[in-house]
Design an enzyme around this catalytic site. Sequence first.
Site, PDB file in Angstrom:
ATOM      1  N   GLU A 295     -18.000  65.738  -8.111  1.00 19.16           N
ATOM      2  CA  GLU A 295     -18.992  65.863  -7.033  1.00 19.16           C
ATOM      3  C   GLU A 295     -20.261  65.141  -7.460  1.00 19.16           C
ATOM      4  O   GLU A 295     -20.877  65.484  -8.473  1.00 19.16           O
ATOM      5  CB  GLU A 295     -19.284  67.339  -6.746  1.00 19.16           C
ATOM      6  N   GLU A 325     -25.802  58.584  -1.459  1.00 24.26           N
ATOM      7  CA  GLU A 325     -25.098  58.307  -2.711  1.00 24.26           C
ATOM      8  C   GLU A 325     -24.136  57.132  -2.546  1.00 24.26           C
ATOM      9  O   GLU A 325     -23.982  56.310  -3.455  1.00 24.26           O
ATOM     10  CB  GLU A 325     -24.354  59.569  -3.156  1.00 24.26           C
ATOM     11  N   ASP A 479     -21.748  70.747  -1.062  1.00 29.10           N
ATOM     12  CA  ASP A 479     -20.833  71.437  -1.973  1.00 29.10           C
ATOM     13  C   ASP A 479     -19.807  72.257  -1.196  1.00 29.10           C
ATOM     14  O   ASP A 479     -18.625  72.281  -1.543  1.00 29.10           O
ATOM     15  CB  ASP A 479     -21.624  72.347  -2.922  1.00 29.10           C
TER      16      ASP A 479
END
Length: 497
Positions: A295, A325, A479
């Site tokens: 992750e 990201e 998450d």
Amino acid sequence: MWRKASAAALLALAVGYFYPGSSELPEQILQYINVPVFWSSSPTLSSPKSEEQVISSAWETLITLPTRQWSKVAVGVNACVDVVVSGVGLLQALAVDPGTGLDHEVLHSKEDLKEAFIHYMGRGAAAERFFSDEEVFQWIARAAAEYPGAKLYVGGNAALIGQKLATYPDLTVLLCGPVGPKLHEMLDEQIVVPPDSLQEMDEYHLILEYKAGEQWGSTRAPQANRFIFSHDVSNGEMSSLETFVASLEEFEPELVVLSGLHMMEGQGRELWEERLKEAVSAISDIRKDIPIHLELASMTDKDYMNSIMQEVMPIVSSIGLNEQELLFLSQAGEGPHADMEAWKGIPDVGQVSDILLWILEQHGRTDPSSEADLTRIHFHTLAYHILVTVEGYWANEAAAVMAGARVASSQACGLQSVDISKVELKAPLEFHSSHFEPREKLSLNPAEPVVVWRRGNVTFHLTPVLVCKQPLRTVGLGDAISAEGLVYSELKTQQPF
């Protein structure tokens, strides 16, 4: 109303008498008896469903658990307690006065904290900083925890993923990371924490929130956001990684989830260069038949991101990341669309698709002769998610990507399930499979809300997100998305890693 309906019915009978055998009434008579008013009183007819209703109903029908489910998952290695508090309120309680904003790469005092907070509050931007003075930080952390309205949450990507996985009663979760007494108390009882992971003090991350339009001195926030800071050496050095890998032999997981690499960036190049080599060595010790999901999280150092791409990505099976990201990965590795400074609005599906394919081609196993393990990427942005896999390695991808989108819709609103009145569709209904030629024009059907396309031996599954109109808490949403997607994913056994 009934009198009018009765009159209309009698008139219709009379007309039927004068126009025997006719299936259609004269237009002027239809206008006179006002058929729409007559039929509107019928309880059997309802207004057409919204696109949001259609998508939500389709999710409930189509999201099914895989044939073979994980029973034991090991998660590590960043964990902490998040203290969420009003930024302006806390700084006022610390007896600092408003002033001019100034960014600091590292915070050394409460004055540095005030200046950096004002700098980002004035821009409505999120930021995260390391606080160097442990004693002063502990004093501020105590003040924050005692501030009226302060809320304490489980924090850290690994702990948040562990918490989400633990909501499945048949799944045993091992969590390895710096777990202090407060965090241990807050964790789900289904989570197993190795004794070597327990420490005397918790790692606290302070999250200073501000609202849109909130003012402090001459600074006004253009939008709601948060400023995060910590003195977190344990997570910053990934000190639990070796303990994590050592605990896997006894726990015997079917899946390993790894996070926290981004925390090392703030420790400086000399530390992360050395520690990353040790991390790669530790990860390489994990049995080859156990898939590893990495992750990712926000980073700013291109050299560090490039090192992760070159050294870590080829030895993991799966990665999870968001649009910031993804673009930073491409910028760091000089990939497709690397010249873009930032996304403009909703990220273009074709451009996202290009970068995802590039990652798998450069650092994954799109070539059967490659020694890389990476075969799966779960990408999430506000309006839609894409799960991309190399053919032959994963199953149940459509359910997995929809499950991730569903949890994004419900959790952002603070609910257990999707509430149609509180969400809206923002995903494009038409898009292209690539920004380059040849490219395919694709359409989203709300009744079957997964669009599938292929580029070589790589398959893309896209589903929209029903975006929460008034999100209550977005910390840890990525998450939860990755965890949910993994629960619904199935590894094909005939393709060992």
